[in-house]
Enzyme design. Structure first.
Site, PDB file in Angstrom:
ATOM      1  CD  GLU A  69     -10.754 -44.220  -1.485  1.00 40.37           C
ATOM      2  OE1 GLU A  69     -11.127 -43.769  -0.406  1.00 40.37           O
ATOM      3  OE2 GLU A  69     -10.777 -45.431  -1.750  1.00 40.37           O
ATOM      4  CB  ALA A 126      -6.067 -49.519   3.311  1.00 39.04           C
ATOM      5  CE  LYS A 151      -7.814 -46.355  -0.788  1.00 33.19           C
ATOM      6  NZ  LYS A 151      -8.571 -46.040   0.433  1.00 33.19           N
ATOM      7  N   GLY A 152     -12.086 -49.153  -0.538  1.00 30.74           N
ATOM      8  CA  GLY A 152     -13.419 -48.982  -1.111  1.00 30.74           C
ATOM      9  C   GLY A 152     -14.540 -49.282  -0.150  1.00 30.74           C
ATOM     10  N   GLY A 153     -14.189 -49.530   1.116  1.00 31.63           N
ATOM     11  CA  GLY A 153     -15.242 -49.732   2.117  1.00 31.63           C
ATOM     12  C   GLY A 153     -16.196 -48.550   2.162  1.00 31.63           C
ATOM     13  N   GLY A 154     -15.658 -47.377   1.884  1.00 33.89           N
ATOM     14  CA  GLY A 154     -16.498 -46.170   1.855  1.00 33.89           C
ATOM     15  C   GLY A 154     -17.052 -45.879   0.464  1.00 33.89           C
ATOM     16  CE  LYS A 197      -9.448 -50.666   8.848  1.00 31.70           C
ATOM     17  NZ  LYS A 197      -9.432 -49.375   8.236  1.00 31.70           N
ATOM     18  N   GLY A 201     -12.705 -41.568   4.296  1.00 28.20           N
ATOM     19  CA  GLY A 201     -12.954 -42.519   5.388  1.00 28.20           C
ATOM     20  C   GLY A 201     -12.617 -41.896   6.731  1.00 28.20           C
ATOM     21  CB  SER A 202     -13.165 -43.082  10.196  1.00 29.17           C
ATOM     22  OG  SER A 202     -12.514 -44.322  10.114  1.00 29.17           O
TER      23      SER A 202
END
Ligand code: 5RP
Length: 218
Positions: A98, A78, A89-92, A116, A24-25
């Site tokens: 992970e 996160a 988690k898991g937006g990406g 967040k 992620g970013s």
């Protein structure tokens, strides 16, 4: 704010460590900071193909988790965290790898910006990685949990599976929901990190860095 949190995670690394790195970013800021000014690590285990590519691009050795024992540290972002340091988690879409890498590490340092933080998990749609043939079954079972499953369009995980994002949940007992969802045949895993929550959350805020710690670190 993400960058400040990412940079603060460098303090948890010892020279010569092999560490787990998230996706992620915010994790990308961490990788860049590690390469620029972090302690010299011996290598890293990546939680996604994208992270492996970024690590390698900086000349950081990428190792196979199966060639490593337990690792000292996992650093990842996160989508949400609560007061117990339970996460979504898991937006990406990298939630399964992970979770595997997080579980392989003694300490999980989560790096986030202040947006967040939540009182109750579930405003961010909960990602669930699903084996494609089980999509309809899994969606029916998720609906019976009170969630609204939405297929993530044009997305395939690094493991060749699909993601269903579950809207409309107010997750009062994250560990119990994490276990129940993982019992549905065809679910690879879901994006709740409550059975293995973060040990430390580093929060970048407008006023500076905040550090939240879980009471009993395994
Ligand atoms: C990827 C993740 C990320 O950690 C999460 O989506 C946060 O991303 P970002 O750091 O870009 O806000 O779980 O699967």
């Amino acid at each position: 704010m993400k960058q400040a949190a990412a940079k603060a995670a460098l303090d948890y690394i010892e020279v010569g460590d092999v560490i787990g790195v998230g996706t992620g970013s915010t994790a990308n800021y961490f990788i860049d900071a590690l390469a620029r000014s972090g302690p010299a690590v011996d290598g890293a285990v990546a939680s996604s193909e994208a992270t492996a590519e970024r690590l390698a691009g900086h000349g950081i050795r990428v190792l196979d988790l199966n060639d490593c024992g337990e690792l000292p540290l996992y650093v990842d972002g996160a989508d949400e965290f609560d007061a117990g340091l339970n996460l979504i988690k898991g937006g990406g879409g990298a939630l399964t790898r992970e979770k595997i890498v997080a579980e392989s590490c003694r300490q999980f340092v989560c790096i986030v910006d202040a947006s967040k933080a939540v009182d109750v998990l579930g405003e961010f749609p909960l990602p669930v990685e699903v084996i494609p043939m089980a999509r309809a079954l899994v969606c029916r079972r998720i609906a019976s949990e009170g969630g609204e499953p939405v297929l993530r369009e044009r997305f395939v995980t690094d493991n060749g599976n699909i993601i269903v994002d579950v809207r409309g949940l107010r997750i009062g007992d994250p560990s119990s929901l994490e276990m129940r969802l993982n019992q549905i045949p065809g679910v690879v895993t879901n994006g709740l990190f409550a059975l293995r929550p973060a040990d430390v959350v580093l929060v970048g805020t407008r006023a500076g860095l905040e550090r939240r710690e879980r009471e009993e670190i395994q």
